[in-house]
Design an enzyme around this catalytic site. Structure first.
Site, short mmCIF file in Angstrom:
data_model
loop_
_atom_site.label_atom_id
_atom_site.label_comp_id
_atom_site.label_asym_id
_atom_site.label_seq_id
_atom_site.Cartn_x
_atom_site.Cartn_y
_atom_site.Cartn_z
N SER A 250 15.08 -16.18 14.95
CA SER A 250 16.21 -17.12 14.99
C SER A 250 17.49 -16.39 14.62
O SER A 250 17.47 -15.36 13.94
CB SER A 250 16.02 -18.24 13.97
OG SER A 250 14.83 -18.93 14.23
N1 SAH Z 1 10.47 -17.02 11.67
C1 SAH Z 1 10.21 -15.94 12.61
C2 SAH Z 1 10.47 -16.33 14.03
C3 SAH Z 1 9.52 -17.28 14.49
S1 SAH Z 1 9.39 -17.46 16.24
C4 SAH Z 1 11.00 -14.71 12.27
O1 SAH Z 1 11.73 -14.70 11.27
O2 SAH Z 1 10.88 -13.73 13.01
C5 SAH Z 1 8.07 -18.60 16.15
C6 SAH Z 1 6.74 -18.00 15.85
O3 SAH Z 1 5.81 -19.06 15.72
C7 SAH Z 1 6.20 -17.10 16.96
O4 SAH Z 1 5.87 -15.85 16.45
C8 SAH Z 1 4.99 -17.86 17.47
O5 SAH Z 1 3.94 -17.00 17.92
C9 SAH Z 1 4.58 -18.65 16.25
N2 SAH Z 1 3.79 -19.84 16.52
C10 SAH Z 1 3.93 -20.75 17.53
N3 SAH Z 1 3.00 -21.72 17.42
C11 SAH Z 1 2.26 -21.42 16.31
C12 SAH Z 1 1.13 -22.05 15.68
N4 SAH Z 1 0.57 -23.17 16.16
N5 SAH Z 1 0.65 -21.48 14.56
C13 SAH Z 1 1.19 -20.34 14.05
N6 SAH Z 1 2.23 -19.70 14.62
C14 SAH Z 1 2.77 -20.24 15.73
#
Ligand code: SAH
Length: 219
Positions: free
Chosen positions: A68
């Site tokens: 983000s």
């Molecule tokens: N907070 C992170 C960015 C997150 S992007 C940072 O600082 O880099 C969102 C993330 O959520 C992705 O890596 C994606 O693979 C993960 N994601 C999506 N659905 C998910 C689920 N059901 N359980 C765990 N992770 C999930």
């Protein structure tokens, strides 16, 4: 060596500009701002985008996922600092580990879940290289929650869903804080306090996130 120093100075000046931008957008918590000044955000994004790491934009972190933009991370963290106890937090969507790294500085213990094995492994390695040692990592699906009994002061989800998974609300203490982006009725990130069977909305703000998906990606 000289090149490393040049890189460091360069990223420091970009990080300082990022902090000024965050302040202009209403982020005032001093300890958060000084922490974000020191975390090497350029190490968390895909190398081809590291020159943009401190810009006001989401960036690729691999596997079609994004980190983000700094303001979104700062805003969610500021809400936690304002409304939550700093005990134990559950994070869904470890991604690059950047948000995890910030949480680890404020909370006693962070539990973080990532469904993509490659990202889960990279984040774990990156954070241990940075000396972060109060994080429990899980390659899992946030819809299912933590595999053992867990009670937390806060839950933060960094992927967007249409509804809040029961496993995430169940592990939250009464009085605890949930931060999560929801795509209905329109894409918003909300901050709620659990009050028995009721939820009190504390904050909300428009936001875009990658979707929260079911199941695991293994490789
Ligand atoms: N907070 C992170 C960015 C997150 S992007 C940072 O600082 O880099 C969102 C993330 O959520 C992705 O890596 C994606 O693979 C993960 N994601 C999506 N659905 C998910 C689920 N059901 N359980 C765990 N992770 C999930």
């Amino acid at each position: 060596m000289a090149e490393d120093l040049h890189k460091l100075k360069n990223s420091n000046s970009k990080a300082s500009k990022m902090i000024v931008e965050l302040q202009k957008h209403g982020i005032h918590n001093e300890s958060l701002l000084s922490l974000m000044l020191t975390i090497p955000r350029h190490d968390f994004v895909e190398p081809a985008f590291s020159h943009l790491a401190y810009s006001a934009t989401p960036l690729p972190i691999g596997r079609n996922q994004t980190i983000s933009q700094p303001l979104t991370v700062a805003r969610m963290t500021e809400w936690l600092l304002e409304y939550s106890r700093m005990g134990r937090i559950l994070e869904v969507g470890t991604g690059s580990g950047y948000q995890t790294c910030i949480l680890s500085h404020f909370f006693n213990k962070v539990h973080t879940i990532e469904r993509q094995q490659r990202l889960f492994e990279r984040a774990q390695k990156r954070l241990s290289q940075l000396g972060v040692n109060n994080v429990e990592y899980l390659h899992g699906d946030g819809h299912v929650g933590w595999p053992t009994t867990l009670t937390v002061d806060a839950v933060i989800v960094t992927a967007m869903a249409s509804k809040i998974p029961l496993a995430l609300t169940d592990c939250l203490k009464d009085g605890g804080v949930l931060i999560m982006p929801l795509d209905q009725p329109e894409p918003m990130i909300g901050c709620w306090r659990k009050m028995g069977v009721q939820w009190k909305c504390l904050e909300e703000s428009p936001a875009q996130f990658v979707p929260m998906l079911e199941g695991l990606v293994c490789e």
